[in-house]
Design a protein around this motif. Structure first.
Motif, PDB file in Angstrom:
ATOM      1  N   SER A 136       0.827  -1.224  -0.095  1.00  0.00           N
ATOM      2  CA  SER A 136      -0.149   0.008   0.108  1.00  0.00           C
ATOM      3  C   SER A 136       0.961   1.042   0.086  1.00  0.00           C
ATOM      4  O   SER A 136       2.044   1.275   0.085  1.00  0.00           O
ATOM      5  N   GLY A 137       0.236   2.627  -0.510  1.00  0.00           N
ATOM      6  CA  GLY A 137       0.939   3.955  -0.179  1.00  0.00           C
ATOM      7  C   GLY A 137       1.319   4.026   1.224  1.00  0.00           C
ATOM      8  O   GLY A 137       2.624   4.518   1.344  1.00  0.00           O
ATOM      9  N   THR A 138       0.494   3.716   2.073  1.00  0.00           N
ATOM     10  CA  THR A 138       0.739   3.827   3.606  1.00  0.00           C
ATOM     11  C   THR A 138       2.230   3.085   3.793  1.00  0.00           C
ATOM     12  O   THR A 138       3.158   3.718   4.467  1.00  0.00           O
ATOM     13  N   TYR A 186      -1.193  14.062   2.420  1.00  0.00           N
ATOM     14  CA  TYR A 186      -1.624  12.872   3.072  1.00  0.00           C
ATOM     15  C   TYR A 186      -0.602  11.899   2.533  1.00  0.00           C
ATOM     16  O   TYR A 186      -0.147  11.717   1.564  1.00  0.00           O
ATOM     17  N   HIS A 187      -0.037  11.260   3.664  1.00  0.00           N
ATOM     18  CA  HIS A 187       0.916  10.232   3.201  1.00  0.00           C
ATOM     19  C   HIS A 187       0.593   8.832   3.908  1.00  0.00           C
ATOM     20  O   HIS A 187       1.526   7.953   4.318  1.00  0.00           O
ATOM     21  N   GLY A 188      -0.596   8.490   3.880  1.00  0.00           N
ATOM     22  CA  GLY A 188      -1.410   7.283   4.352  1.00  0.00           C
ATOM     23  C   GLY A 188      -1.309   7.406   5.951  1.00  0.00           C
ATOM     24  O   GLY A 188      -1.112   8.539   6.472  1.00  0.00           O
ATOM     25  N   GLU A 215       3.746  15.649  -1.342  1.00  0.00           N
ATOM     26  CA  GLU A 215       3.188  15.352  -2.577  1.00  0.00           C
ATOM     27  C   GLU A 215       3.808  16.578  -3.611  1.00  0.00           C
ATOM     28  O   GLU A 215       3.400  17.668  -3.405  1.00  0.00           O
ATOM     29  N   ASN A 269      -4.594  15.518  -1.816  1.00  0.00           N
ATOM     30  CA  ASN A 269      -5.348  15.143  -0.634  1.00  0.00           C
ATOM     31  C   ASN A 269      -5.724  16.420  -0.046  1.00  0.00           C
ATOM     32  O   ASN A 269      -6.382  16.191   1.112  1.00  0.00           O
ATOM     33  N   ASP A 329       6.312  11.926  -2.422  1.00  0.00           N
ATOM     34  CA  ASP A 329       5.219  10.825  -2.344  1.00  0.00           C
ATOM     35  C   ASP A 329       4.560  10.927  -3.653  1.00  0.00           C
ATOM     36  O   ASP A 329       3.640  11.698  -3.920  1.00  0.00           O
ATOM     37  N   VAL A 359       2.267   8.637  -4.719  1.00  0.00           N
ATOM     38  CA  VAL A 359       1.282   7.682  -4.731  1.00  0.00           C
ATOM     39  C   VAL A 359       0.098   7.955  -5.687  1.00  0.00           C
ATOM     40  O   VAL A 359      -0.453   7.150  -6.487  1.00  0.00           O
ATOM     41  N   ILE A 360      -0.379   9.236  -5.849  1.00  0.00           N
ATOM     42  CA  ILE A 360      -1.118   9.703  -6.891  1.00  0.00           C
ATOM     43  C   ILE A 360      -0.433  10.380  -8.170  1.00  0.00           C
ATOM     44  O   ILE A 360      -0.776   9.798  -9.416  1.00  0.00           O
ATOM     45  N   LYS A 384      -1.180   3.130  -5.777  1.00  0.00           N
ATOM     46  CA  LYS A 384      -2.293   3.420  -6.854  1.00  0.00           C
ATOM     47  C   LYS A 384      -2.238   2.892  -7.971  1.00  0.00           C
ATOM     48  O   LYS A 384      -2.271   1.611  -8.358  1.00  0.00           O
TER      49      LYS A 384
HETATM   50  C1  LIG Z   1      -3.502   7.325  -1.263  1.00  0.00           C
HETATM   51  C2  LIG Z   1      -2.383   7.998  -0.687  1.00  0.00           C
HETATM   52  C3  LIG Z   1      -1.297   7.329   0.111  1.00  0.00           C
HETATM   53  C4  LIG Z   1      -1.693   6.032   1.098  1.00  0.00           C
HETATM   54  O1  LIG Z   1      -2.097   5.161  -0.093  1.00  0.00           O
HETATM   55  P1  LIG Z   1      -2.745   3.586   0.567  1.00  0.00           P
HETATM   56  O2  LIG Z   1      -2.546   2.612  -0.333  1.00  0.00           O
HETATM   57  O3  LIG Z   1      -4.070   4.362   0.941  1.00  0.00           O
HETATM   58  O4  LIG Z   1      -2.243   3.565   1.814  1.00  0.00           O
HETATM   59  C5  LIG Z   1      -0.016   7.928   0.464  1.00  0.00           C
HETATM   60  N1  LIG Z   1       0.108   9.056   0.029  1.00  0.00           N
HETATM   61  C6  LIG Z   1      -0.540   9.602  -1.081  1.00  0.00           C
HETATM   62  C7  LIG Z   1      -0.077  10.986  -1.574  1.00  0.00           C
HETATM   63  C8  LIG Z   1      -1.811   9.075  -1.298  1.00  0.00           C
HETATM   64  O5  LIG Z   1      -2.565   9.786  -2.032  1.00  0.00           O
END
Ligand SMILES: *Cc1c(COP(=O)(O)O)cnc(C)c1O
Length: 427
Positions: free
Chosen positions: A116-118, A144-146, A206, A211, A239, A241-242, A267
């Motif tokens: 997961s991103g977390t 947001y970083h999880g 980010e 977020n 980060d 993740v997005i 993601k």
């Molecule tokens: C969604 C998200 C996370 C967390 O990812 P999960 O898979 O939900 O744990 C971390 N950082 C960013 C920038 C995100 O958008």
């Protein structure tokens, strides 16, 4: 448009799942109606258990960049599952995945898969601390970083307020080393770095805030972070993740031409399967066990089904750059039309957007950071959400989330969406 079955399911769900959902935003808590339970998806559309079909702008919060239930990814999953669901042992496809990413993302010399991103963020921070031997980290309000303990720090408080947990159950000890700076405010970062000389392991950001709604970095922000981090021998963590594989294949780092030391993914990298990853400089990543002393493990990490889905999606994105052109063009049309309409009718709203990501803020103030994002009228957003849902358009059920365009959205989808938005502002 009935929601009977969704409502019944939600009643059952709240009896046995906290809040009725397995991730908070899904509960439509900011909207005040029962969430729609989704039965199936295809392309740009999702269908709920009552048989209502919507144009979807959540795309599972980003992973489904090719559209829902893409046939090529589904086939890869079916094929891989014929060989077994999980081995708990090394596999060839993990090597292929790592090689593929290292080959195409210049800042990534080594990469580790997680679930997961977390986990990706939690592990990247640990690696950064292990490498630098320093304890503190700087994050930004509204990023947001999880949900790991150290990252749940009061996102709203200003520069000086370090270590106030955002969630019950997070001890001050867990967040004592987390400091919060202001997005797009390099001075706030510089101040924290100077007040804590030789103590900051990493700055995590980010590169496009996605977020707190969508908040774009000012032109100097990311390069400025790079030079501040260099000056203080602090690692810069993007980060992504997005933004990873969304703002073009090389993500925000490619888009803005700023090279982080470490990057976190999630993601899109899993194409809808639970996958995250962290990677970057070889000297930092070689700190990770069993190569080095920073422990990090995962029973299902690099799961063969998840790798098959993720690698298939990444290969498509890498080999068909026209997908990103299409996403950028669609974003320009959709968000551009929203902007034009708002300007023409002097509606006190903002549209922040970049390529396929966008956000309509119900505020008269330009949104550049967490404080300005918080000026948005969330009650007005709830009204807007309900209007759009009734019009067959599924948006994120909260103001501070992004809209995600996928390659499966069509011109008709965009037109229907624009029409529905115009109707809302007419009412
Ligand atoms: C969604 C998200 C996370 C967390 O990812 P999960 O898979 O939900 O744990 C971390 N950082 C960013 C920038 C995100 O958008």
């Amino acid at each position: 448009m009935t929601a009977e079955r969704s409502e019944q399911l939600f009643k059952r769900a709240v009896e046995c799942i906290p809040g009725g959902v397995n991730s908070p935003v899904r509960a439509y808590g900011a909207i005040g109606i029962a969430p729609r339970f989704i039965a199936k998806t295809a392309g740009s559309h999702i269908c709920d258990v009552d048989g209502n079909t919507y144009i979807d702008y959540i795309d599972s919060w980003g992973p489904c960049i090719l559209g829902h239930n893409d046939e090529r990814i589904r086939d890869a999953v079916i094929e891989a599952s014929g060989r077994g669901l999980s081995f708990g042992c090394a596999t060839e496809i993990e090597v292929e995945m790592a090689e593929f990413i290292c080959r195409h993302i210049p800042s990534i010399e080594m990469i580790r898969m997680v679930n997961s991103g977390t986990e990706a963020v939690m592990s990247a921070l640990r690696a950064a601390r292990g490498f630098t031997g320093r304890q503190k980290v700087i994050k930004f309000a509204g990023c947001y970083h999880g949900h790991s303990d150290a990252m749940l720090v009061s996102a709203g408080s200003g520069v000086m307020s370090s270590g106030v947990p955002d969630s019950a159950g997070v001890t001050p000890g867990c967040t004592r080393d987390t400091m919060t700076a202001v997005y797009n405010d390099l001075k706030s970062v510089e101040q924290l770095l100077e007040e804590n000389p030789g103590q900051v392991a990493a700055v995590i950001v980010e590169p496009v805030g996605a977020n707190m709604g969508v908040v774009l970095p000012d032109r100097d922000f990311l390069p400025g972070l790079r030079s501040l981090c260099d000056k203080h021998q602090t690692l810069l963590i993007f980060d992504e993740v997005i933004t990873g594989f969304r703002l073009g294949f090389t993500g925000a780092q490619g888009y803005y031409g700023v090279t982080p030391d470490l990057t976190t993914y999630g993601k899109i990298i899993g194409a809808g399967m639970p996958v995250g990853a962290y990677g970057g400089r070889r000297d930092v990543m070689e700190m990770v066990a069993p190569a080095g002393p920073v422990y990090q493990a995962g029973t299902l990490s690099g799961n063969p089904i998840a790798m098959a889905a993720g690698l298939t999606q990444l290969k498509i994105l890498q080999s068909e750059p026209e997908i990103y052109q299409k996403l950028a063009d669609m974003g320009e049309r959709l968000y551009g039309q929203m902007k034009d309409h708002i300007r023409e009718h002097q509606i006190p709203c903002q549209v922040n957007h970049i390529q396929s990501l966008g956000c309509l803020f119900f505020t008269a103030e330009p949104v550049t950071d967490y404080a300005s994002a918080k000026t948005a009228d969330t009650a007005q957003y709830a009204k807007y959400f309900k209007h759009m849902l009734k019009s067959g358009i599924h948006l994120a059920p909260a103001q501070f989330e992004a809209m995600f365009l996928s390659a499966a959205h069509t011109e008709e989808d965009l037109q229907a969406t624009c029409e529905a938005i115009k109707m809302f502002f007419k009412e």
